[in-house]
Scaffold this active site. Structure first.
Site, PDB file in Angstrom:
ATOM      1  N   ASP A 177      -7.778   3.013  -8.167  1.00 35.92           N
ATOM      2  CA  ASP A 177      -8.795   3.369  -9.168  1.00 35.92           C
ATOM      3  C   ASP A 177      -9.271   4.817  -9.018  1.00 35.92           C
ATOM      4  O   ASP A 177     -10.025   5.315  -9.862  1.00 35.92           O
ATOM      5  CB  ASP A 177     -10.006   2.421  -9.060  1.00 35.92           C
ATOM      6  CG  ASP A 177      -9.669   1.028  -9.596  1.00 35.92           C
ATOM      7  OD1 ASP A 177      -8.617   0.872 -10.232  1.00 35.92           O
ATOM      8  OD2 ASP A 177     -10.463   0.099  -9.369  1.00 35.92           O
ATOM      9  N   ARG A 194      -3.296   5.150 -17.909  1.00 33.81           N
ATOM     10  CA  ARG A 194      -3.984   6.288 -17.272  1.00 33.81           C
ATOM     11  C   ARG A 194      -3.044   7.453 -16.993  1.00 33.81           C
ATOM     12  O   ARG A 194      -3.497   8.602 -16.880  1.00 33.81           O
ATOM     13  CB  ARG A 194      -4.696   5.821 -15.989  1.00 33.81           C
ATOM     14  CG  ARG A 194      -5.907   4.967 -16.299  1.00 33.81           C
ATOM     15  CD  ARG A 194      -6.695   4.540 -15.072  1.00 33.81           C
ATOM     16  NE  ARG A 194      -7.924   3.874 -15.514  1.00 33.81           N
ATOM     17  CZ  ARG A 194      -8.659   3.059 -14.759  1.00 33.81           C
ATOM     18  NH1 ARG A 194      -8.311   2.799 -13.520  1.00 33.81           N
ATOM     19  NH2 ARG A 194      -9.761   2.512 -15.244  1.00 33.81           N
TER      20      ARG A 194
HETATM   21  C1  S3P Z   1      -9.904  -5.012  -9.224  1.00 32.36           C
HETATM   22  C2  S3P Z   1      -8.586  -4.880  -8.872  1.00 32.36           C
HETATM   23  C3  S3P Z   1      -7.740  -3.755  -9.299  1.00 32.36           C
HETATM   24  C4  S3P Z   1      -8.588  -2.596  -9.805  1.00 32.36           C
HETATM   25  C5  S3P Z   1      -9.664  -3.047 -10.740  1.00 32.36           C
HETATM   26  C6  S3P Z   1     -10.597  -4.026 -10.045  1.00 32.36           C
HETATM   27  C7  S3P Z   1     -10.624  -6.195  -8.750  1.00 32.36           C
HETATM   28  O1  S3P Z   1      -6.913  -4.192 -10.339  1.00 32.36           O
HETATM   29  O2  S3P Z   1      -7.775  -1.632 -10.418  1.00 32.36           O
HETATM   30  O3  S3P Z   1     -10.407  -1.945 -11.185  1.00 32.36           O
HETATM   31  O4  S3P Z   1     -11.874  -6.217  -8.790  1.00 32.36           O
HETATM   32  O5  S3P Z   1      -9.967  -7.140  -8.296  1.00 32.36           O
HETATM   33  P1  S3P Z   1      -5.542  -4.980 -10.034  1.00 32.36           P
HETATM   34  O6  S3P Z   1      -5.863  -6.231  -9.344  1.00 32.36           O
HETATM   35  O7  S3P Z   1      -4.923  -5.230 -11.381  1.00 32.36           O
HETATM   36  O8  S3P Z   1      -4.731  -4.049  -9.208  1.00 32.36           O
END
Ligand code: S3P
Length: 421
Positions: free
Chosen positions: A305, A336
């Site tokens: 992120d 992104r």
């Molecule tokens: C998150 C997991 C990540 C992250 C998202 C929040 C979470 O995504 O990019 O902003 O809270 O589990 P992914 O699980 O798709 O990698």
């Protein structure tokens, strides 16, 4: 120039999980310092529609848990808004509830891949329909008894890992996960603290059934991804100095600190407490002239992120930064990779798209202009930092989305932004 000591709102990932686990627990849980943003509000409203009583006060939220399968048939479609975490984690829980529910979201969420949870949840016996055979939401879930799952995670996604663990928890069946487990581990830490039976056996994550979770208080640390916006912004500006206090320091989230140090930044981290298995403390960055580096491989899930703001840091650094193995960026709130390249190049950044990342060469000769967030909160905040540090007149449009994860962002930015680059 950025200078100051700030706190940021509560961690988004931890807040979603605290709301969901507190709803599944038996008894009343208090969440202290939750993120009260648009994204987390989606989880609150979906849970309320499922019969969970939630009291929101300034800086704390009380959740009256109903037990693992005590959710009520929702009288309406569950709208997850922009929140992938709400949709994917809730889908896991709903797969085990004995009724039909429908999950939908905004235009961005409806375009994000759901087959990554639909397929393994179907393996557990859930009946799930969705657009294009379950590739995309809206999802219709006919929950019910589930069977044990052995699954090799093909993508390093905390949302997938969490959805499957929550399905096993609510369905009271064993879940054994292998493969790409190196995503953020907040669910694992919080499950253990709520009394779930979760162990690691030779690289396999094993959730064994329990009858109930025990309600508890959850202290939510500040969101390190929100902190990173200011810290990574300050890193490449000699004379800048930013401290963020009371912020989560979970090692599955601190990859950007390793990257900033490798680029030559001065970063100090002081751990002050641990709550619910989550370390917390303060991070200080003092600005330096930075150099470009290669960012790839195992570290990517630990900073996924933060890539938008690291792209801005790289634009201030000397030399070329390459980002690889980050194809997941294409299926976030927006693509992104495309968004960063298109928007930053409008204001002078030498940035090119790679299939699974970006190449950025700095330092940038900034140009005035107008850039657009494309409705993505992390792109918006990264562009605001670029604008603030560029010394040029750069305006950011479509910026309301910042409230998805960081209400109050503008006020904090204004409080630490000074004159000069
Ligand atoms: C998150 C997991 C990540 C992250 C998202 C929040 C979470 O995504 O990019 O902003 O809270 O589990 P992914 O699980 O798709 O990698």
């Amino acid at each position: 120039m950025l200078k100051g000591v700030v706190s940021v709102p509560g961690d988004k990932s931890i807040t979603h999980r605290a709301l969901l686990l507190a709803a599944l627990a038996s008894g009343t849980s208090e969440i202290i310092g939750p993120l009260q943003s648009r994204d987390c509000q989606n989880t609150v409203s979906c849970l309320r529609a499922l019969g969970i009583e939630i009291e929101e006060h300034p800086r704390r939220t009380i959740v009256h848990g109903v037990g693992l399968t005590g959710f009520r048939v929702p009288g309406t479609v569950l709208d997850c808004g922009n929140s992938g975490t709400t949709m994917r984690l809730l889908a896991g829980i709903l797969a085990a509830q004995p009724f039909v529910s429908v999950l939908t979201g905004d235009e961005s969420l409806l375009a994000r891949p759901m087959d990554r949870i639909v397929q393994p949840l179907r393996q557990m016996g859930a009946l799930i329909k969705g657009r294009m055979d379950g590739q995309f939401a809206p999802l219709v879930i006919r929950g019910g008894p589930l069977t044990a799952l052995r699954y090799e995670l093909p993508v390093a996604s905390a949302q997938v890992k969490s959805a499957l663990l929550l399905a096993g928890l609510a369905g009271r069946c064993e879940v054994r996960l292998q493969g790409k487990l190196n995503s953020r581990d907040h669910t694992e830490r919080m499950l253990v603290s709520f009394g779930a039976d979760l162990t690691e056996e030779h690289g396999t994550l094993v959730l064994s059934p329990v009858d109930c979770l025990t309600a508890r208080a959850v202290q939510v640390p500040g969101d390190i991804s929100s902190a990173a916006i200011f810290l990574a912004g300050a890193a490449g500006v000699p004379g800048a100095e930013v401290t963020v206090e009371n912020v989560g320091l979970n090692p599955t989230r601190t990859g950007f600190i390793d990257v900033l140090r490798a680029m030559g930044a001065e970063v100090s981290v002081v751990e002050t407490s641990t709550s619910g298995g989550e370390p917390c403390g303060s991070i200080t960055v003092r600005g330096r002239e930075l150099r470009g580096i290669a960012i790839a491989g195992e570290i990517i899930p630990r900073l996924i992120d933060e890539i938008p703001i690291l792209a801005v840091t790289a634009a201030f650094a000397h030399g070329t930064t390459t980002i690889k193995d980050a194809a997941e960026l294409r299926v976030k709130e927006t693509d992104r990779i495309q968004a960063l390249a298109a928007e930053l190049s409008k204001v002078g950044v030498d940035i090119t798209v790679q299939p699974d990342g970006l190449t950025i060469t700095g330092p940038t000769t900034w140009r005035p202009g107008e850039v657009n967030s494309r409705g993505d909160h992390r792109i918006a905040m990264s562009l605001f930092i670029a604008a603030a540090l560029s010394g040029e007149s750069i305006s950011v449009t479509d910026a309301d989305c910042v409230d998805v994860s960081f209400p109050g962002f503008q006020e904090i930015l204004t409080s630490i932004v000074g004159k000069g680059r």
